[in-house]
Design a protein around this motif. Sequence first.
Motif, PDB file in Angstrom:
ATOM      1  N   UNK A 161      -1.247  22.031   6.291  1.00 36.63           N
ATOM      2  CA  UNK A 161      -2.114  22.475   4.944  1.00 36.63           C
ATOM      3  C   UNK A 161      -2.841  20.424   4.982  1.00 36.63           C
ATOM      4  N   UNK A 162      -4.242  20.393   4.897  1.00 34.68           N
ATOM      5  CA  UNK A 162      -5.051  19.469   4.827  1.00 34.68           C
ATOM      6  C   UNK A 162      -5.628  19.180   3.381  1.00 34.68           C
ATOM      7  N   UNK A 163      -5.763  18.055   2.349  1.00 34.66           N
ATOM      8  CA  UNK A 163      -6.289  17.891   0.949  1.00 34.66           C
ATOM      9  C   UNK A 163      -7.170  16.938   1.029  1.00 34.66           C
ATOM     10  N   UNK A 164      -7.341  16.754   2.172  1.00 33.38           N
ATOM     11  CA  UNK A 164      -8.484  15.943   2.944  1.00 33.38           C
ATOM     12  C   UNK A 164      -8.818  15.981   5.019  1.00 33.38           C
ATOM     13  N   UNK A 165      -9.907  16.052   4.493  1.00 34.41           N
ATOM     14  CA  UNK A 165     -10.134  15.839   5.888  1.00 34.41           C
ATOM     15  C   UNK A 165      -9.963  14.615   6.702  1.00 34.41           C
ATOM     16  N   UNK A 166      -8.638  13.831   8.022  1.00 35.15           N
ATOM     17  CA  UNK A 166      -8.120  13.038   8.567  1.00 35.15           C
ATOM     18  C   UNK A 166      -9.694  12.537   9.306  1.00 35.15           C
ATOM     19  N   UNK A 167     -10.757  13.030   9.933  1.00 38.61           N
ATOM     20  CA  UNK A 167     -11.653  12.997  10.674  1.00 38.61           C
ATOM     21  C   UNK A 167     -12.968  12.525  10.322  1.00 38.61           C
ATOM     22  N   UNK A 168     -13.219  11.122  11.180  1.00 39.67           N
ATOM     23  CA  UNK A 168     -14.282  10.758  11.112  1.00 39.67           C
ATOM     24  C   UNK A 168     -16.115  11.869  11.198  1.00 39.67           C
ATOM     25  N   UNK A 169     -16.037  11.838  12.246  1.00 35.85           N
ATOM     26  CA  UNK A 169     -17.069  13.023  12.671  1.00 35.85           C
ATOM     27  C   UNK A 169     -16.387  14.099  12.681  1.00 35.85           C
ATOM     28  N   UNK A 170     -17.495  15.329  12.825  1.00 38.82           N
ATOM     29  CA  UNK A 170     -17.666  16.393  13.220  1.00 38.82           C
ATOM     30  C   UNK A 170     -17.109  17.008  14.368  1.00 38.82           C
ATOM     31  N   UNK A 171     -17.028  16.104  15.495  1.00 41.63           N
ATOM     32  CA  UNK A 171     -16.704  16.574  17.224  1.00 41.63           C
ATOM     33  C   UNK A 171     -15.187  15.739  16.706  1.00 41.63           C
ATOM     34  N   UNK A 172     -15.127  15.152  16.160  1.00 38.80           N
ATOM     35  CA  UNK A 172     -13.220  14.930  16.336  1.00 38.80           C
ATOM     36  C   UNK A 172     -12.583  16.782  15.214  1.00 38.80           C
ATOM     37  N   UNK A 191     -12.693  20.306  -0.654  1.00 37.07           N
ATOM     38  CA  UNK A 191     -14.236  19.986  -0.941  1.00 37.07           C
ATOM     39  C   UNK A 191     -14.502  19.134  -0.078  1.00 37.07           C
ATOM     40  N   UNK A 192     -14.808  19.900   1.060  1.00 40.01           N
ATOM     41  CA  UNK A 192     -15.702  18.884   1.945  1.00 40.01           C
ATOM     42  C   UNK A 192     -16.627  19.800   2.637  1.00 40.01           C
ATOM     43  N   UNK A 193     -17.145  18.952   2.616  1.00 43.00           N
ATOM     44  CA  UNK A 193     -18.829  19.634   2.109  1.00 43.00           C
ATOM     45  C   UNK A 193     -19.347  19.798   4.253  1.00 43.00           C
ATOM     46  N   UNK A 194     -18.595  18.742   4.835  1.00 44.66           N
ATOM     47  CA  UNK A 194     -19.135  18.364   6.040  1.00 44.66           C
ATOM     48  C   UNK A 194     -18.923  19.795   6.565  1.00 44.66           C
ATOM     49  N   UNK A 195     -17.899  21.150   5.844  1.00 46.58           N
ATOM     50  CA  UNK A 195     -17.018  22.134   6.443  1.00 46.58           C
ATOM     51  C   UNK A 195     -18.144  23.275   6.734  1.00 46.58           C
ATOM     52  N   UNK A 196     -18.790  23.904   7.952  1.00 48.14           N
ATOM     53  CA  UNK A 196     -19.791  24.150   8.155  1.00 48.14           C
ATOM     54  C   UNK A 196     -19.280  25.864   8.873  1.00 48.14           C
ATOM     55  N   UNK A 197     -20.644  26.737   9.270  1.00 43.93           N
ATOM     56  CA  UNK A 197     -19.786  27.618   9.570  1.00 43.93           C
ATOM     57  C   UNK A 197     -19.302  27.620  11.245  1.00 43.93           C
ATOM     58  N   UNK A 198     -19.811  26.562  11.883  1.00 40.34           N
ATOM     59  CA  UNK A 198     -19.934  26.371  13.010  1.00 40.34           C
ATOM     60  C   UNK A 198     -18.134  25.910  13.065  1.00 40.34           C
ATOM     61  N   UNK A 199     -17.385  25.084  12.356  1.00 43.31           N
ATOM     62  CA  UNK A 199     -15.799  24.736  12.249  1.00 43.31           C
ATOM     63  C   UNK A 199     -15.861  26.255  12.141  1.00 43.31           C
ATOM     64  N   UNK A 200     -15.765  26.838  11.555  1.00 47.20           N
ATOM     65  CA  UNK A 200     -15.350  28.044  11.064  1.00 47.20           C
ATOM     66  C   UNK A 200     -15.338  29.202  12.724  1.00 47.20           C
ATOM     67  N   UNK A 201     -16.141  28.299  13.211  1.00 47.75           N
ATOM     68  CA  UNK A 201     -16.168  29.354  14.430  1.00 47.75           C
ATOM     69  C   UNK A 201     -15.084  29.579  15.732  1.00 47.75           C
ATOM     70  N   UNK A 202     -14.889  27.365  15.328  1.00 47.41           N
ATOM     71  CA  UNK A 202     -14.747  27.211  16.832  1.00 47.41           C
ATOM     72  C   UNK A 202     -13.380  26.869  16.264  1.00 47.41           C
ATOM     73  N   UNK A 203     -12.622  26.481  15.251  1.00 40.52           N
ATOM     74  CA  UNK A 203     -11.267  27.567  14.247  1.00 40.52           C
ATOM     75  C   UNK A 203     -10.099  28.113  15.731  1.00 40.52           C
TER      76      UNK A 203
END
Length: 176
Positions: free
Chosen positions: A84-95, A112-124
Amino acid sequence: MIQNKTISCEKGSLTVAKLVERIASVTSCESLEYVELRGPLQLEVCDTLSQLTELGTLAVMEDCSDSFAKKAFEIVSTVTTEITLYRIPFESKEEFQTFLKSNLNYLKINSDFSMFTLDHLLVTNALKLKLREVMLSVTDISQFLTKWFHSKCNSRLKHRSLCTLGGINETCLRKY
């Protein structure tokens, strides 16, 4: 928690890691149900985590340092059931995408992670995915559902839950 009681230590006494280690030793316990990561990297806690053969949930809290979270993921990725992530501990999109591609059983993102996009959802590559407070548009959700139902992404995903902050006009989503 032991019998629904939280383990805590006063400053100057045993560390939480040592206390958990002693309890595990006495009870022959090799697993924990729930672990919250808070604050900066704590090597003692990492040592304790490395001794576990099973971990129910690993929660990365808002005040957890990136290095602590990443080290914990490294240690328990094969023995934990849920992250469970209450914050995203990654500095880059690739990481972040590399983490999302790992074979997680259950991933919950409550951030509330504004960098979370459809691309992230698709690779999960999680078996189960629950998103709360993640900002995705109706178009993104519709595209994801279309690709998911037609097996064009994440073949492992069996259950998904999307909790939106605002109202979604369901007529904008395709019927499946």
